[in-house]
Design an enzyme around this catalytic site. Structure first.
Site, PDB file in Angstrom:
ATOM      1  N   SER A   1       0.819  -1.205   0.000  1.00  0.00           N
ATOM      2  CA  SER A   1       0.000   0.000   0.000  1.00  0.00           C
ATOM      3  C   SER A   1       0.857   1.261   0.000  1.00  0.00           C
ATOM      4  CB  SER A   1      -0.897   0.007   1.237  1.00  0.00           C
ATOM      5  OG  SER A   1      -0.072   0.022   2.394  1.00  0.00           O
TER       6      SER A   1
ATOM      7  N   CYS B   1       3.179  -7.244   1.354  1.00  0.00           N
ATOM      8  CA  CYS B   1       2.163  -6.666   2.225  1.00  0.00           C
ATOM      9  C   CYS B   1       1.389  -7.808   2.871  1.00  0.00           C
ATOM     10  CB  CYS B   1       1.236  -5.807   1.371  1.00  0.00           C
ATOM     11  SG  CYS B   1      -0.208  -5.194   2.224  1.00  0.00           S
TER      12      CYS B   1
ATOM     13  N   THR C   1      -1.342  -7.588   4.536  1.00  0.00           N
ATOM     14  CA  THR C   1      -2.777  -7.371   4.377  1.00  0.00           C
ATOM     15  C   THR C   1      -3.247  -7.845   3.005  1.00  0.00           C
ATOM     16  OG1 THR C   1      -2.478  -5.424   5.773  1.00  0.00           O
ATOM     17  CG2 THR C   1      -4.571  -5.614   4.626  1.00  0.00           C
TER      18      THR C   1
ATOM     19  N   CYS D   1       3.165  -6.642   9.748  1.00  0.00           N
ATOM     20  CA  CYS D   1       2.869  -5.672   8.690  1.00  0.00           C
ATOM     21  C   CYS D   1       4.223  -5.167   8.221  1.00  0.00           C
ATOM     22  CB  CYS D   1       2.033  -4.517   9.261  1.00  0.00           C
ATOM     23  SG  CYS D   1       1.927  -3.052   8.194  1.00  0.00           S
TER      24      CYS D   1
END
Ligand code: DGL
Length: 261
Positions: free
Chosen positions: A8, A71, A73, A184
């Site tokens: 991101s 990432c 996520t 993360c």
């Protein structure tokens, strides 16, 4: 070999850096999806949509051989679909290192820091439940909403960031947690601040090295010769703090803005 990476924002550069240290002869193309950051508070469908658009872009414009979903996520939300759709690509994702953390912990009290979306993922939930049972470990989970924004703004060690960490980490500190998973790819950038709150002796676990080794293995299976120079191209879909890019990678890189919908 050409390797596409995305996150991101800045966080996945911590993974790119390790890959550049561990591998040779790779051409990395990194996409920071700052237009849509942070991913951690988005739905699975939104994250999947952004991820697929980025992978398409990397294939059409750079003809990549491999993909690193840099990432946690996006790995949680999208890697299964990416694997199904792009069978020709070598694909590596990032997952919180729960197992190594439990194995390294002396008192079996382990903290997991990750985004809300990662902690909601079914794969994470099943794995953390079964590992905590198998090892009789006590897991302290903590979502850190707002931490990625602080890091993207370059506020890695400001009082405000330390105060946020203090709220999330105090229960772990009080319980005597000795090992914390940085679940993360942005969080290694606040490792020093986490140590300020938890104490220097806390063991922080991140997974970029095993990811780099796995990538090398997959590339070698495809004939990669691990020799000669590496290169790194950085693209962003939004605004990125360029001095943070320099801070993470230890030298200046030009960042090109691209449109990916
Ligand atoms: N760096 C990311 C991760 O590893 C995502 C952070 C975010 O955008 O919320 O989870």
């Amino acid at each position: 070999m050409k390797v596409g990476l995305f996150d991101s924002g800045l966080g996945g550069l911590t993974v790119a850096k390790t890959i550049l240290e561990e591998l040779e002869g790779v051409e990395l193309i990194y996409i920071a999806d700052n237009k849509h950051a942070p991913y951690g508070n988005k739905t699975k469908e939104e994250i999947l949509h952004y991820s697929i658009a980025i992978v398409d872009y990397l294939i059409v414009n750079y003809d990549i051989d491999a993909l690193v979903v840099a990432c946690n996520t996006a790995t949680s939300a999208a890697i299964e679909d990416i694997r199904k759709q792009y069978k020709e690509l070598a694909i590596v994702g990032l997952e919180p290192g729960i197992k190594p953390a439990i194995e390294q912990s002396t008192n079996k009290k382990v903290g997991i820091l990750a985004t809300p979306a990662t902690l909601k993922g079914s794969k994470y939930k099943c794995l953390s439940l079964s590992l905590s049972k198998d090892y009789d470990a006590h897991i302290f989970e903590q979502a850190c909403p707002g931490l990625v924004e602080q890091i993207e703004a370059g506020a890695t060690d400001t009082q405000e960031t330390i105060d946020m960490l203090d709220v999330w980490l105090s229960p772990m500190r009080e319980a005597g947690v000795d090992t914390i998973v940085l679940g993360c790819t942005h969080y290694p950038l606040v490792a020093q601040s986490i140590k300020k709150v938890m104490g220097e002796s806390v063991n922080l676990v991140e997974t970029s090295k095993p990811v780099a080794r796995r990538l090398l293995h997959l590339l070698e299976q495809r004939g990669h010769q691990n020799i000669s120079q590496n290169s790194l191209k950085i693209l962003t879909t939004g605004d990125i703090k360029e001095d943070m890019v320099t801070h993470i990678l230890g030298k200046n890189f030009t960042v090109e803005k691209v449109t990916i919908e």
